[in-house]
Each structure stands twice: as structure tokens, then as C-alpha cells.
Design a protein around this motif. Structure first.
Motif, short mmCIF file in Angstrom:
data_model
loop_
_atom_site.label_atom_id
_atom_site.label_comp_id
_atom_site.label_asym_id
_atom_site.label_seq_id
_atom_site.Cartn_x
_atom_site.Cartn_y
_atom_site.Cartn_z
N SER A 86 42.44 28.94 19.30
CA SER A 86 42.97 28.16 19.75
C SER A 86 43.54 28.29 21.08
N GLY A 87 43.37 29.67 21.42
CA GLY A 87 43.84 30.08 22.78
C GLY A 87 45.13 30.97 22.76
N LYS A 88 45.84 31.32 21.93
CA LYS A 88 47.03 31.78 21.93
C LYS A 88 46.63 33.51 21.75
N GLY B 66 40.93 29.98 31.63
CA GLY B 66 40.53 29.53 33.14
C GLY B 66 39.06 29.29 33.26
N ASN B 67 38.34 29.75 32.05
CA ASN B 67 36.82 29.42 32.09
C ASN B 67 36.43 28.16 31.40
N SER B 68 36.01 27.18 32.25
CA SER B 68 35.73 25.93 31.41
C SER B 68 34.62 25.91 30.83
N GLU B 69 33.56 26.83 30.89
CA GLU B 69 32.12 26.80 30.19
C GLU B 69 32.41 27.68 28.91
N ALA C 11 44.60 31.93 28.07
CA ALA C 11 45.01 31.38 29.15
C ALA C 11 45.30 33.11 30.00
N GLU C 12 44.69 33.34 31.11
CA GLU C 12 44.80 34.83 31.71
C GLU C 12 46.55 35.04 31.99
N THR C 13 47.20 33.81 32.17
CA THR C 13 48.53 33.98 32.76
C THR C 13 49.45 34.10 31.42
N HIS C 14 49.11 33.77 30.37
CA HIS C 14 49.72 34.12 28.95
C HIS C 14 49.66 35.64 28.62
#
Length: 510
Positions: free
Chosen positions: A259-261, A495-498, A204-207
Motif C-alpha cells: 500500500s506504499g508504507k 512519485g512514479n505514476s506508472e 513515497a520517497e519523502t517517507h
């Protein structure tokens, strides 16, 4: 009034040259004269004994710190490349030397900082710039198996203290061009290199922005270990609970990035940081993914039961014997009474005394050599327990309960969270000794409220149960089959759902 103003103006005028001199000293140029350059380097570094100055020719001088540069590269690449080169410019050296990383600098401070991390400075008479040849050589231990996060099934390799080695291990797991690496330098005295890693499109860009901003805003004198950095940038440094994971396993670190961390690697530390992290993720092990899902689910449930027993079993014993005899079954009441007949202390003193002994044995076992520490832990526990019962200081049943709580606390796979679980027993025992079950409920409510208020990089600390996020439940307290588990949780979704595709879930978007 005029005299006072004149004095103030005079004082300001006197201070301005000093300030300008300080600024000039902080931002000195490279002196074209060889002797002036060497003198400026010695003055800036206070002439250390390991400062080496080599004269390649009458016009070329090499300055470096002994044991920080690779001597073989220095001799074969630098000295051989500059042999018989008297009339040469820094730009020509830049193209001649077969070294991967060579820079030019016109500032003395920058050059010295590079020299202190393993670069050789090449000075040419008459040139106002210096060549920085990075041929560093750090002494570090070899790769070994993890000591604090051991597992039976899975990779058997751990990080070491060299950041370049750690980054190469991560690159071997994640061969993805979207793996981003942003470097920072922290500590005015240590100049520690810190790398922030994340996968573009998954994290996530916010993180990412939050971690980047918190690291950039730090103004500290020194940084030695990653645990210090984690405490400085976490959401609530006053909380007893860790909000970021410290791991020594490159496979777990890489799995967290996937996992997005957001990950952080600190030079000189064998522990890497992963964030954001929730309370329930601290009780998950990398080995859980390698086990069959019924076994992994059973092990995770066993850990949470062990956490509850470790915190509340001894306080329940203290509260029951102090205020609530009616809850003790009749067959157990007689053995309890006989066991405590010779004990002169109230249950709260008895329990705190034994808990303190357990913690002393544990701390002594950690600080002593491995073989001696194991012997002290086993023999000391048996001898002290037997002697305490025979002396009438404690009862047999309480020793069993204390031993069970100690074993339960060691089932937590994360060392930092395990320390938290052990510490929480003491205030809970005190509240149980003063107010019985009401004190235990008070401790539970305070603990629950504190957990609900915490966050990690702004993400809820008690997710996915509060707030409820049902999509993440299959991989929380329980572990369902991998086909039913989404790769990324809601907390770390980018944010990128693709881009984030769960290949294990039939290629469905997550």
C-alpha cells in the motif's frame, strides 16, 4: 599570564597522547603474531568464559563465541576445509571455504563485532588481516499463530524474534525485485540489526528519506524492542496516540508495504513497524479484506461505536446523575434512584472506583498464566461486582455500564490503541464529574484538536477526513467492494505514476 599559558599548553600536550592512545585502542589493527592477536581479542572482550580458541594448525587459529556459531557448519565446512593447510593466505581461504558470506578485515573492532553476532575469526600467522566466516546460529522459537492479532479467515502465522526468519516470511508474500531492504546497526552496547523495507516506486520517497534520516540520526546506547524504536522516530513522542503501527502479522506487514508504507523490522523483536499510519487505520483489521464488504463495513462501524461508548458512556452517566437529572427518562429515573439509595459516594467516586477494579482485573489476568488469568478475570469480576452491590458501594446500573465500556474497549483490533482508549476514560470521567456535559464537550474538543494536530511522518493523522480526500473514503470507516478501492492512499503515494497499478481495479492507475 605566560605561566598560565604554559600550564595550559602543557596540559594539552599531556592530554594529546592519551587521546591518541584512546583512538588507537578503539581502532586497533590485526596483529600478525598469533599470541598478540589472541591477547588483543581477550583484552577487548574481557576474556569471557564462552570464548573458544581452536588451533587448526601451527599457523591457523579460529576464535569464536560458543553457542553463537553453527557447530555443524564449523566442523564440516571450516575445519575440514582448512585441514592440512599450513601455508595459506587469507585470500586463498576466502576462495576455499564453501560459506556464503566471508569477509576480510584489518581492524580488530570490526572483527570482534562480527564475532559477537555469530562469526568465526580465522587468523593466519604473519598476516595483518583476519578472515570473518559468518556461520551464525541463533536459537529462536518456531513459527506460531498470532496471539494479539488473531483472525478466523486468513493466514495463521506470526513473526518471531529472528530477523532472518521474519524477512523470509515477507519475501514469500512479496516476490518483487523492487522490494528494497536497507540495514542499520543501532545501539552501542547491543549492536541491534534493523532493516527498513519498502517497495521502490510505490512508497513515497519523502517517507523513505524521513525514516532513513531518523534512524541514521539515532545515537542510543541500546535497542531491544521495536516498540522503543517506534517511539524514538515517531513525529510526537509526547502524544498518547501511537503514530506507527506495531504488528506481529507478516501478511498485514506485507499488505502495508504494497500500500506504499515503510516497514521496519528489528532483530530480537516479534513486532514489526509500519508507517505512516492514520488514526482510522488503527481500527482496521487484516481480516476486513477477507470478509464480504457489507459484513466488513458493519464490523468497522461497530468498532467506532464501541470506541465512543468506551470513552463517553460512563462520563455521560456521571454527568447525568450529578448535574443533569432532566435528561434521564422518567421510567428510568425511579430504578436509578432506588439503585443509588444505599450508595454513600457521589457518582464520580463510584465510577472511578469500578473503573479501577476493572483495570486491576485486566492487568492481573495478563500477568498470570493463561488458564489462571481467565479464571481470575471471570470469577473476580462476578464476585467483586456482586459483593460491591450487596455492600452498597455501587449500583447495579453502573456495573452494567462499566462492563459494557470494558467490552467495548476490547473491540479495538490494535493493542496499543486499545490501551489509549481505556486511559482516556479516566480524565473524561473527572471532567464530567466537575462540569457535567460541559466537561464532556471540553474533553471531546481537546481530544479532537489534539488528533487534528498530529501527523505520522508528516502525513495528516486524521486523513482522509481532514484534510478531506474523497478517493480514500471507500476504505476508511466503511469498506466498499474491492473493485472500488484504490490500492494506495494519498498519504503513501509514490512519485512514479506508472509503476503503481491497481490490478483489482481493472489495471487503472492510482
Amino acid at each position: 599570564m605566560k605561566k598560565n599559558l604554559k600550564k595550559k599548553l602543557a596540559g594539552i600536550k599531556d592530554k594529546q597522547p592519551n587521546q591518541q592512545n584512546q583512538e588507537n585502542q578503539e581502532d586497533l589493527p590485526i596483529y600478525p603474531n598469533k599470541n598478540d592477536f589472541i591477547k588483543s581479542v581477550k583484552d577487548k572482550t574481557h576474556s569471557p568464559a564462552d570464548l573458544i580458541i581452536r588451533y587448526v594448525s601451527p599457523t591457523i587459529t579460529i576464535v569464536y563465541i560458543d553457542n553463537l556459531v553453527d557447530v555443524q557448519s564449523l566442523n564440516e565446512l571450516v575445519l575440514n576445509g582448512l585441514k592440512d593447510k599450513e601455508s595459506i593466505t587469507p585470500s586463498e581461504i576466502h576462495s576455499i571455504l564453501p560459506i556464503p558470506e566471508i569477509n576480510l578485515s584489518i581492524k580488530l573492532n570490526k572483527s570482534i563485532n562480527e564475532m559477537l553476532i555469530g562469526a568465526a575469526l580465522i587468523h593466519i600467522v604473519g598476516q595483518p588481516e583476519v578472515v570473518i566466516a559468518k556461520i551464525s546460529s541463533y536459537q529462536s522459537r518456531g513459527l506460531a499463530a498470532p496471539e494479539n492479532e488473531s483472525q478466523v479467515i486468513g493466514a495463521q502465522i506470526a513473526f518471531n524474534e529472528n530477523i532472518n526468519t521474519n524477512l523470509s516470511l515477507i519475501r514469500r508474500y512479496i516476490t518483487n525485485p523492487n522490494l528494497c531492504n536497507e540495514k542499520f546497526t543501532l545501539g552501542r552496547h547491543t549492536q541491534t540489526t534493523v532493516s527498513m523495507l519498502y517497495i521502490h516506486g510505490i512508497a513515497a520517497e519523502t517517507h523513505v528519506n524521513t525514516v532513513r534520516q531518523r534512524i541514521s540520526d539515532l545515537n542510543i546506547a541500546d535497542l531491544i524492542d521495536s516498540a522503543v524504536l517506534a517511539e524514538l522516530i515517531e513525529d510526537n513522542s509526547f502524544s498518547i496516540f501511537p503514530q506507527m503501527l506495531l504488528t506481529e502479522r507478516p501478511d498485514r506487514f506485507s499488505d502495508g508495504l504494497l500500500s506504499g508504507k515503510v516497514g521496519i523490522v528489528v532483530n530480537g523483536s516479534s513486532m514489526a513497524i509500519l508507517c505512516p499510519y492514520t488514526f482510522f487505520e488503527f481500527f482496521q483489521s487484516k481480516e476486513d479484506q477477507n470478509l464480504r464488504w457489507p459484513i466488513a463495513t458493519f464490523v468497522r462501524l461497530l468498532r467506532f461505536v464501541a470506541v465512543f461508548l468506551s470513552i463517553f458512556l460512563t462520563p455521560i452517566y456521571v454527568a447525568s446523575l450529578t448535574f443533569h437529572y432532566e435528561v434521564i427518562p422518567q421510567p428510568l429515573l425511579v430504578p436509578l434512584s432506588e439503585s443509588r439509595a444505599k450508595v454513600p459516594f457521589p457518582p464520580i467516586i463510584e465510577a472511578l472506583f469500578l473503573e479501577l477494579i476493572i483495570e486491576l482485573l485486566r492487568e492481573a489476568g495478563l500477568r498470570l498464566p493463561t488458564k489462571v488469568g481467565q479464571t481470575i478475570g471471570i470469577v473476580g469480576g462476578i464476585v467483586l461486582g456482586t459483593a460491591a452491590v450487596q455492600a452498597g458501594i455501587t449500583s447495579n446500573i453502573l456495573i452494567i455500564i462499566i462492563a459494557l465500556c470494558a467490552l467495548a474497549s476490547f473491540t479495538t483490533p490494535n493493542y496499543t490503541m486499545g490501551n489509549v482508549i481505556r486511559v482516556l476514560r479516566f480524565p473524561t470521567i473527572v471532567l464530567a464529574g466537575f462540569w457535567g456535559y460541559y466537561g464532556i464537550m471540553l474533553a471531546f474538543c481537546i481530544l479532537l484538536i489534539h488528533l487534528l494536530k498530529q501527523s505520522s511522518l508528516g502525513a495528516p493523522y486524521t486523513a482522509p477526513y481532514y484534510p478531506p480526500r474523497f478517493k480514500d473514503w471507500p476504505d476508511s470507516i466503511i469498506r466498499l467492494p474491492l473493485l472500488l478501492i484504490k490500492r494506495k492512499s494519498v498519504n503513501t503515494r509514490g512519485g512514479n505514476s506508472e509503476h503503481p497499478i491497481n490490478e483489482q481495479n481493472g489495471g487503472k492507475k492510482v
